[in-house]
Write a protein that holds these residues in place. Sequence first.
Motif, PDB file in Angstrom:
ATOM      1  N   TYR A 117     -17.734 -49.790  -7.032  1.00 54.74           N
ATOM      2  CA  TYR A 117     -18.110 -49.755  -8.348  1.00 54.74           C
ATOM      3  C   TYR A 117     -19.384 -48.812  -8.581  1.00 54.74           C
ATOM      4  O   TYR A 117     -20.473 -48.895  -7.855  1.00 54.74           O
ATOM      5  CB  TYR A 117     -18.268 -51.012  -8.875  1.00 54.74           C
ATOM      6  CG  TYR A 117     -18.690 -51.269 -10.396  1.00 54.74           C
ATOM      7  CD1 TYR A 117     -17.699 -51.543 -11.342  1.00 54.74           C
ATOM      8  CD2 TYR A 117     -20.127 -50.867 -10.722  1.00 54.74           C
ATOM      9  CE1 TYR A 117     -18.116 -51.699 -12.631  1.00 54.74           C
ATOM     10  CE2 TYR A 117     -20.271 -51.169 -12.184  1.00 54.74           C
ATOM     11  CZ  TYR A 117     -19.488 -51.372 -12.806  1.00 54.74           C
ATOM     12  OH  TYR A 117     -19.696 -51.601 -14.337  1.00 54.74           O
ATOM     13  N   TYR A 118     -19.225 -47.983  -9.588  1.00 59.17           N
ATOM     14  CA  TYR A 118     -20.381 -47.137  -9.783  1.00 59.17           C
ATOM     15  C   TYR A 118     -20.785 -47.115 -11.309  1.00 59.17           C
ATOM     16  O   TYR A 118     -19.659 -46.735 -12.060  1.00 59.17           O
ATOM     17  CB  TYR A 118     -20.217 -45.690  -9.198  1.00 59.17           C
ATOM     18  CG  TYR A 118     -21.329 -44.719  -9.695  1.00 59.17           C
ATOM     19  CD1 TYR A 118     -22.546 -44.933  -9.172  1.00 59.17           C
ATOM     20  CD2 TYR A 118     -20.917 -43.291 -10.172  1.00 59.17           C
ATOM     21  CE1 TYR A 118     -23.657 -44.147  -9.902  1.00 59.17           C
ATOM     22  CE2 TYR A 118     -21.853 -42.590 -10.596  1.00 59.17           C
ATOM     23  CZ  TYR A 118     -23.259 -42.705 -10.451  1.00 59.17           C
ATOM     24  OH  TYR A 118     -24.098 -41.852 -10.857  1.00 59.17           O
ATOM     25  N   MET A 119     -22.075 -47.389 -11.761  1.00 55.80           N
ATOM     26  CA  MET A 119     -21.989 -47.526 -13.259  1.00 55.80           C
ATOM     27  C   MET A 119     -21.883 -46.030 -13.950  1.00 55.80           C
ATOM     28  O   MET A 119     -21.558 -45.926 -15.207  1.00 55.80           O
ATOM     29  CB  MET A 119     -23.294 -47.837 -13.475  1.00 55.80           C
ATOM     30  CG  MET A 119     -24.379 -46.967 -13.257  1.00 55.80           C
ATOM     31  SD  MET A 119     -26.032 -47.646 -13.710  1.00 55.80           S
ATOM     32  CE  MET A 119     -27.133 -46.145 -13.255  1.00 55.80           C
ATOM     33  N   GLY A 120     -21.849 -44.948 -13.291  1.00 51.66           N
ATOM     34  CA  GLY A 120     -21.503 -43.799 -13.774  1.00 51.66           C
ATOM     35  C   GLY A 120     -19.917 -43.380 -13.804  1.00 51.66           C
ATOM     36  O   GLY A 120     -19.931 -42.191 -14.315  1.00 51.66           O
ATOM     37  N   ASN A 121     -19.168 -44.071 -13.439  1.00 47.39           N
ATOM     38  CA  ASN A 121     -17.741 -43.770 -13.387  1.00 47.39           C
ATOM     39  C   ASN A 121     -17.178 -44.898 -14.616  1.00 47.39           C
ATOM     40  O   ASN A 121     -17.105 -45.939 -14.531  1.00 47.39           O
ATOM     41  CB  ASN A 121     -17.083 -44.483 -12.090  1.00 47.39           C
ATOM     42  CG  ASN A 121     -15.705 -43.855 -12.030  1.00 47.39           C
ATOM     43  OD1 ASN A 121     -14.828 -44.428 -12.905  1.00 47.39           O
ATOM     44  ND2 ASN A 121     -15.148 -43.699 -10.721  1.00 47.39           N
ATOM     45  N   LYS A 122     -16.910 -44.068 -15.712  1.00 44.86           N
ATOM     46  CA  LYS A 122     -16.494 -44.620 -17.043  1.00 44.86           C
ATOM     47  C   LYS A 122     -15.076 -45.433 -16.753  1.00 44.86           C
ATOM     48  O   LYS A 122     -15.151 -46.442 -17.516  1.00 44.86           O
ATOM     49  CB  LYS A 122     -16.482 -43.686 -17.943  1.00 44.86           C
ATOM     50  CG  LYS A 122     -17.776 -43.139 -18.760  1.00 44.86           C
ATOM     51  CD  LYS A 122     -17.506 -42.336 -20.010  1.00 44.86           C
ATOM     52  CE  LYS A 122     -18.672 -42.303 -20.674  1.00 44.86           C
ATOM     53  NZ  LYS A 122     -19.201 -43.530 -21.151  1.00 44.86           N
ATOM     54  N   ALA A 123     -14.344 -45.076 -15.965  1.00 46.15           N
ATOM     55  CA  ALA A 123     -13.015 -45.582 -15.575  1.00 46.15           C
ATOM     56  C   ALA A 123     -13.203 -47.028 -15.101  1.00 46.15           C
ATOM     57  O   ALA A 123     -12.634 -48.040 -15.675  1.00 46.15           O
ATOM     58  CB  ALA A 123     -12.122 -44.820 -14.887  1.00 46.15           C
TER      59      ALA A 123
END
Length: 422
Positions: A117-123
């Motif tokens: 999970y990465y906060m910059g990945n909108k999906a």
Amino acid sequence: MKKHITFLIVLLQTVVAFGQIDTVQKIVPGRKNSIEQQKKTYVILISADGFRYDYAQKYQAKNLLALSNDGVRAASMIPSYPSVTFPNHYALVSGLYPSHSGLVNNTFYDRDRHDDYYMGNKAKVADGSWYYGSPLWVLAEQQHLLSASFYWVASEAAIQNITPTYYYVYNEKIAIHKRISEVVNWLNLPAEDRPHLITFYFPQVDHAGHVYGPDAPETAREVHFVDSAVNELTKAVKTTGLDVNFVFVSDHGMTKVDKDHAIGIPAAIDTSKFIVSGDGILVELYAKNQAGVKATYNNLKQEAKDYDVYLKVDMPAKLHYAQTDDWHNRIGDILLIPHYPKVFNLYSKKINIGWHGYDPSVVKDMHATFLAWGPAFKPHTTIPSFQNVDVFNLIKNILGLTYTGKVDGTGKLADEILIPQK
């Protein structure tokens, strides 16, 4: 040649698609406030990211000081560990520590999903299956009390298949006056369509604090911007004639770090044996094979300078970040925590002067802001520091919502600052 042209067209379409910013309000059709819920009060929960506990006084945010003087002001609010943005915004609305909500960091690896999970990945941010607990808007909607969000972590994700009735996908293109105008529009809707819980988010202070540091004039300017905008919002809301309660919080504080002597990737870490996640103030190592954990831990302990090394089973209990708290199997097997004011720089990137994420019991600069005013709150009230997971129960009580699920927060904050119901 035709294949090349087709490829270029597809590439151009992809670039355009990724460059587009969604500024359109999302509205879930068919929802209504029940007759009983229409009688309830209103709460606007405001977050100013990175608004350190002392910023209002330090930079003389005159409107916030005046408004909270008529209501409630806390000495500080203590964020959950790690004191970073996504876990703490979600802790505020779920009442759960990051280890319990599943949102253990801004970036983390999920062993069961074999995915990160990465906060910059909108999906991934918009995928409700990453989040546990029941955030306040989910709780409200389940009980036929409408909600709206002008941004909040996870508010655009269908958690338990539920989003706020009115919400926006996060972007920084919508001007503040437009955002305030939309809040007023929501509150001017007919009673059956009107949201009683509204979340509202400011990123500016955090941005400035990272780039320029907590003591910079640029940070002071953004504090004053938020102060002015909150004043404009409260005045605009008054035109609706509704009794609205305001809760102003931040997710964490900000401090100046030693950016010129950052810690590089330790030699003892074999990246073929571990998935490495995090940077800055918390590095987590996820073993591909558990057999290699003990040897790497021992080597790191021998090598460590300016940072502590923990096995997940040995993390300090006060952080609620050990194996017994890892409800969703998302905390690393080995954790590296730098000594303040040191930071890690594993990827040879530019290091900002301002950071957060440290243990708030050790670094006071991590503490956040809590202010509140409105008809539900005791006037002229000052309270000592408290844990941010208590905010969930506070707002739940103001809105008269019920919840039987597990939370880490207590009812102490609500008992201290709410006017008793007759």
